[in-house]
Design a protein around this motif. Structure first.
Motif, PDB file in Angstrom:
ATOM      1  N   GLU A  17      -6.293  -3.240  17.538  1.00 51.02           N
ATOM      2  CA  GLU A  17      -7.426  -3.579  18.402  1.00 51.02           C
ATOM      3  C   GLU A  17      -8.632  -4.041  17.594  1.00 51.02           C
ATOM      4  O   GLU A  17      -9.349  -4.963  17.993  1.00 51.02           O
ATOM      5  CB  GLU A  17      -7.817  -2.376  19.270  1.00 51.02           C
ATOM      6  N   PHE A  18      -8.863  -3.415  16.440  1.00 52.40           N
ATOM      7  CA  PHE A  18     -10.071  -3.718  15.678  1.00 52.40           C
ATOM      8  C   PHE A  18      -9.814  -4.446  14.369  1.00 52.40           C
ATOM      9  O   PHE A  18     -10.745  -5.007  13.787  1.00 52.40           O
ATOM     10  CB  PHE A  18     -10.854  -2.426  15.424  1.00 52.40           C
ATOM     11  N   LEU A  19      -8.591  -4.459  13.878  1.00 53.40           N
ATOM     12  CA  LEU A  19      -8.290  -5.285  12.720  1.00 53.40           C
ATOM     13  C   LEU A  19      -8.170  -6.740  13.164  1.00 53.40           C
ATOM     14  O   LEU A  19      -7.710  -7.013  14.281  1.00 53.40           O
ATOM     15  CB  LEU A  19      -6.984  -4.834  12.059  1.00 53.40           C
ATOM     16  N   PRO A  20      -8.542  -7.692  12.306  1.00 50.81           N
ATOM     17  CA  PRO A  20      -8.499  -9.107  12.709  1.00 50.81           C
ATOM     18  C   PRO A  20      -7.100  -9.708  12.610  1.00 50.81           C
ATOM     19  O   PRO A  20      -6.882 -10.726  11.950  1.00 50.81           O
ATOM     20  CB  PRO A  20      -9.468  -9.761  11.705  1.00 50.81           C
ATOM     21  N   ALA A 127      -8.725 -19.737   9.661  1.00 50.83           N
ATOM     22  CA  ALA A 127     -10.153 -19.893   9.967  1.00 50.83           C
ATOM     23  C   ALA A 127     -10.948 -18.669   9.506  1.00 50.83           C
ATOM     24  O   ALA A 127     -12.065 -18.798   8.984  1.00 50.83           O
ATOM     25  CB  ALA A 127     -10.343 -20.107  11.468  1.00 50.83           C
ATOM     26  N   LEU A 128     -10.381 -17.484   9.666  1.00 49.37           N
ATOM     27  CA  LEU A 128     -11.035 -16.256   9.224  1.00 49.37           C
ATOM     28  C   LEU A 128     -11.281 -16.287   7.719  1.00 49.37           C
ATOM     29  O   LEU A 128     -12.381 -15.968   7.248  1.00 49.37           O
ATOM     30  CB  LEU A 128     -10.164 -15.050   9.597  1.00 49.37           C
ATOM     31  N   TRP A 129     -10.277 -16.674   6.968  1.00 51.17           N
ATOM     32  CA  TRP A 129     -10.404 -16.708   5.507  1.00 51.17           C
ATOM     33  C   TRP A 129     -11.405 -17.771   5.058  1.00 51.17           C
ATOM     34  O   TRP A 129     -12.230 -17.529   4.174  1.00 51.17           O
ATOM     35  CB  TRP A 129      -9.035 -16.973   4.880  1.00 51.17           C
ATOM     36  N   LEU A 130     -11.370 -18.947   5.677  1.00 50.25           N
ATOM     37  CA  LEU A 130     -12.302 -20.013   5.314  1.00 50.25           C
ATOM     38  C   LEU A 130     -13.750 -19.599   5.587  1.00 50.25           C
ATOM     39  O   LEU A 130     -14.650 -19.868   4.783  1.00 50.25           O
ATOM     40  CB  LEU A 130     -11.966 -21.293   6.080  1.00 50.25           C
ATOM     41  N   ALA A 131     -13.972 -18.935   6.721  1.00 53.18           N
ATOM     42  CA  ALA A 131     -15.324 -18.477   7.038  1.00 53.18           C
ATOM     43  C   ALA A 131     -15.794 -17.438   6.030  1.00 53.18           C
ATOM     44  O   ALA A 131     -16.975 -17.405   5.651  1.00 53.18           O
ATOM     45  CB  ALA A 131     -15.359 -17.890   8.450  1.00 53.18           C
ATOM     46  N   ARG A 239     -14.793   0.555   5.125  1.00 52.59           N
ATOM     47  CA  ARG A 239     -14.926   1.044   3.748  1.00 52.59           C
ATOM     48  C   ARG A 239     -14.317   0.073   2.736  1.00 52.59           C
ATOM     49  O   ARG A 239     -14.796  -0.047   1.610  1.00 52.59           O
ATOM     50  CB  ARG A 239     -14.260   2.413   3.613  1.00 52.59           C
ATOM     51  N   LEU A 240     -13.260  -0.608   3.145  1.00 54.98           N
ATOM     52  CA  LEU A 240     -12.552  -1.498   2.223  1.00 54.98           C
ATOM     53  C   LEU A 240     -12.995  -2.954   2.320  1.00 54.98           C
ATOM     54  O   LEU A 240     -12.652  -3.764   1.456  1.00 54.98           O
ATOM     55  CB  LEU A 240     -11.044  -1.417   2.477  1.00 54.98           C
ATOM     56  N   LEU A 241     -13.763  -3.272   3.344  1.00 53.84           N
ATOM     57  CA  LEU A 241     -14.031  -4.663   3.677  1.00 53.84           C
ATOM     58  C   LEU A 241     -14.669  -5.449   2.530  1.00 53.84           C
ATOM     59  O   LEU A 241     -14.226  -6.548   2.198  1.00 53.84           O
ATOM     60  CB  LEU A 241     -14.920  -4.726   4.922  1.00 53.84           C
ATOM     61  N   ASP A 242     -15.700  -4.885   1.928  1.00 50.95           N
ATOM     62  CA  ASP A 242     -16.392  -5.617   0.864  1.00 50.95           C
ATOM     63  C   ASP A 242     -15.527  -5.770  -0.384  1.00 50.95           C
ATOM     64  O   ASP A 242     -15.713  -6.704  -1.171  1.00 50.95           O
ATOM     65  CB  ASP A 242     -17.707  -4.917   0.508  1.00 50.95           C
ATOM     66  N   ARG A 243     -14.582  -4.860  -0.583  1.00 51.43           N
ATOM     67  CA  ARG A 243     -13.727  -4.922  -1.763  1.00 51.43           C
ATOM     68  C   ARG A 243     -12.589  -5.925  -1.613  1.00 51.43           C
ATOM     69  O   ARG A 243     -12.236  -6.629  -2.543  1.00 51.43           O
ATOM     70  CB  ARG A 243     -13.151  -3.530  -2.081  1.00 51.43           C
ATOM     71  N   GLY A 245     -12.142  -8.221   1.194  1.00 47.91           N
ATOM     72  CA  GLY A 245     -12.408  -9.458   1.910  1.00 47.91           C
ATOM     73  C   GLY A 245     -11.381  -9.736   3.000  1.00 47.91           C
ATOM     74  O   GLY A 245     -10.675  -8.838   3.459  1.00 47.91           O
ATOM     75  N   MET A 246     -11.258 -10.984   3.387  1.00 43.41           N
ATOM     76  CA  MET A 246     -10.387 -11.363   4.496  1.00 43.41           C
ATOM     77  C   MET A 246      -9.051 -11.971   4.063  1.00 43.41           C
ATOM     78  O   MET A 246      -8.198 -12.233   4.900  1.00 43.41           O
ATOM     79  CB  MET A 246     -11.119 -12.370   5.399  1.00 43.41           C
ATOM     80  N   LEU A 247      -8.889 -12.178   2.759  1.00 39.53           N
ATOM     81  CA  LEU A 247      -7.647 -12.791   2.288  1.00 39.53           C
ATOM     82  C   LEU A 247      -6.400 -12.000   2.686  1.00 39.53           C
ATOM     83  O   LEU A 247      -5.425 -12.606   3.156  1.00 39.53           O
ATOM     84  CB  LEU A 247      -7.689 -12.977   0.770  1.00 39.53           C
ATOM     85  N   PRO A 248      -6.348 -10.670   2.523  1.00 40.55           N
ATOM     86  CA  PRO A 248      -5.139  -9.941   2.926  1.00 40.55           C
ATOM     87  C   PRO A 248      -4.794 -10.112   4.406  1.00 40.55           C
ATOM     88  O   PRO A 248      -3.615 -10.205   4.758  1.00 40.55           O
ATOM     89  CB  PRO A 248      -5.482  -8.479   2.611  1.00 40.55           C
ATOM     90  N   PHE A 249      -5.813 -10.196   5.257  1.00 43.54           N
ATOM     91  CA  PHE A 249      -5.560 -10.357   6.681  1.00 43.54           C
ATOM     92  C   PHE A 249      -5.058 -11.765   6.997  1.00 43.54           C
ATOM     93  O   PHE A 249      -4.216 -11.952   7.878  1.00 43.54           O
ATOM     94  CB  PHE A 249      -6.829 -10.032   7.480  1.00 43.54           C
TER      95      PHE A 249
END
Length: 265
Positions: A17-20, A127-131, A239-243, A245-249
């Motif tokens: 629900e909350f992960l992208p 699009a998420l990663w590019l942004a 907690r992990l977001l800044d470390r 980023g969005m590449l793994p997602f």
């Protein structure tokens, strides 16, 4: 639906629900691959309630501040910062509500195919990663204005297309507008509260009108498991977001999209 299926579906809902990464893309897999039955309206209501409880509890200080700010604003007849944030959440919710009413039949009848879900999973993952890569990541929620809130709200309306991911597309829009990762996620999650509440109320109305038997044990399981899972997901994601980023997602969405294309399309 047996207890194991209810447990797994509640876990999936709470995690996605909350992960992208798109909850609709994940919920298609158990039914299509494993042949599990539809979870039904009652269970939908339960997991919506669970995820709503999770985000309200996690952001309880923001929710209380916006509520208190609204009261103070009415008494003092001025817009304070907390009331302003609450009004921006309401403003950003309007496009999705309008699109939901106007496009409901189109979405339910034409856009729920595996091909659509696979495509949106891949496209909006990129699009998420590019942004994330190109975004300035300098703005905070306190710098959110009417124009930015409306653009994020319009992006949320796009999430009505299955496979897009509501959290994913709103975080993408916020990152593209120059917001920091944590602030983008914070506004996205605050924005989820009226959306999940509205969806839950609509499903509750449908459930009451359908008069189908309710399995209260499965409903209780769905509420508890989805609430705990969603809360922990928000906690660790932020907690992990800044470390990370969005590449793994993005990579995960590409893999999931490939599986959906190979299996269903």
């Amino acid at each position: 639906m047996d207890n194991f299926q209810a447990l797994m579906l509640a876990l999936i809902q709470g995690l996605t629900e909350f992960l992208p990464i798109s909850s609709s893309a994940h919920l298609i897999l158990p039914s299509q691959v494993l042949g599990w039955p539809d979870q039904g309206l009652a269970f939908d209501v339960a997991v919506h309630l669970g995820t709503l409880l999770a985000v309200v509890v996690y952001y309880r200080r923001d929710v209380w501040a916006m509520t208190r700010g609204a009261g103070q604003g009415l008494v003092e007849r001025r817009v304070n910062p907390d009331l302003r944030l609450g009004l921006l959440v309401v403003l950003a919710t309007i496009p999705a509500v309008a699109a939901g009413f106007l496009l409901k039949d189109l979405i339910e009848n034409e856009l729920r195919s595996a091909a659509v879900i696979a495509t949106t999973t891949v496209v909006f993952g990129v699009a998420l990663w590019l942004a994330d890569v190109w975004g300035a990541r300098r703005r905070g929620v306190d710098q959110l204005g009417v124009g930015s809130a409306l653009l994020i709200g319009l992006a949320q309306a796009v999430a009505l297309i299955p496979g897009t991911s509501r959290s994913g597309i709103t975080i993408t829009a916020a990152l593209a507008l120059g917001f920091r990762r944590e602030d983008a996620a914070r506004f996205s999650f605050l924005l989820s509260i009226p959306v999940i509440l509205g969806a839950g109320l609509l499903k509750t109305k449908d459930l009451l009108e359908s008069r189908v038997p309710v399995d209260w044990a499965h409903m209780a399981l769905g509420v508890v498991v989805s609430a705990v899972t969603a809360y922990l997901t928000i906690l660790f994601f932020l907690r992990l977001l800044d470390r990370i980023g969005m590449l793994p997602f993005m990579l995960y969405r590409l893999l999931l999209g490939a599986v959906l294309f190979l299996w269903f399309v």
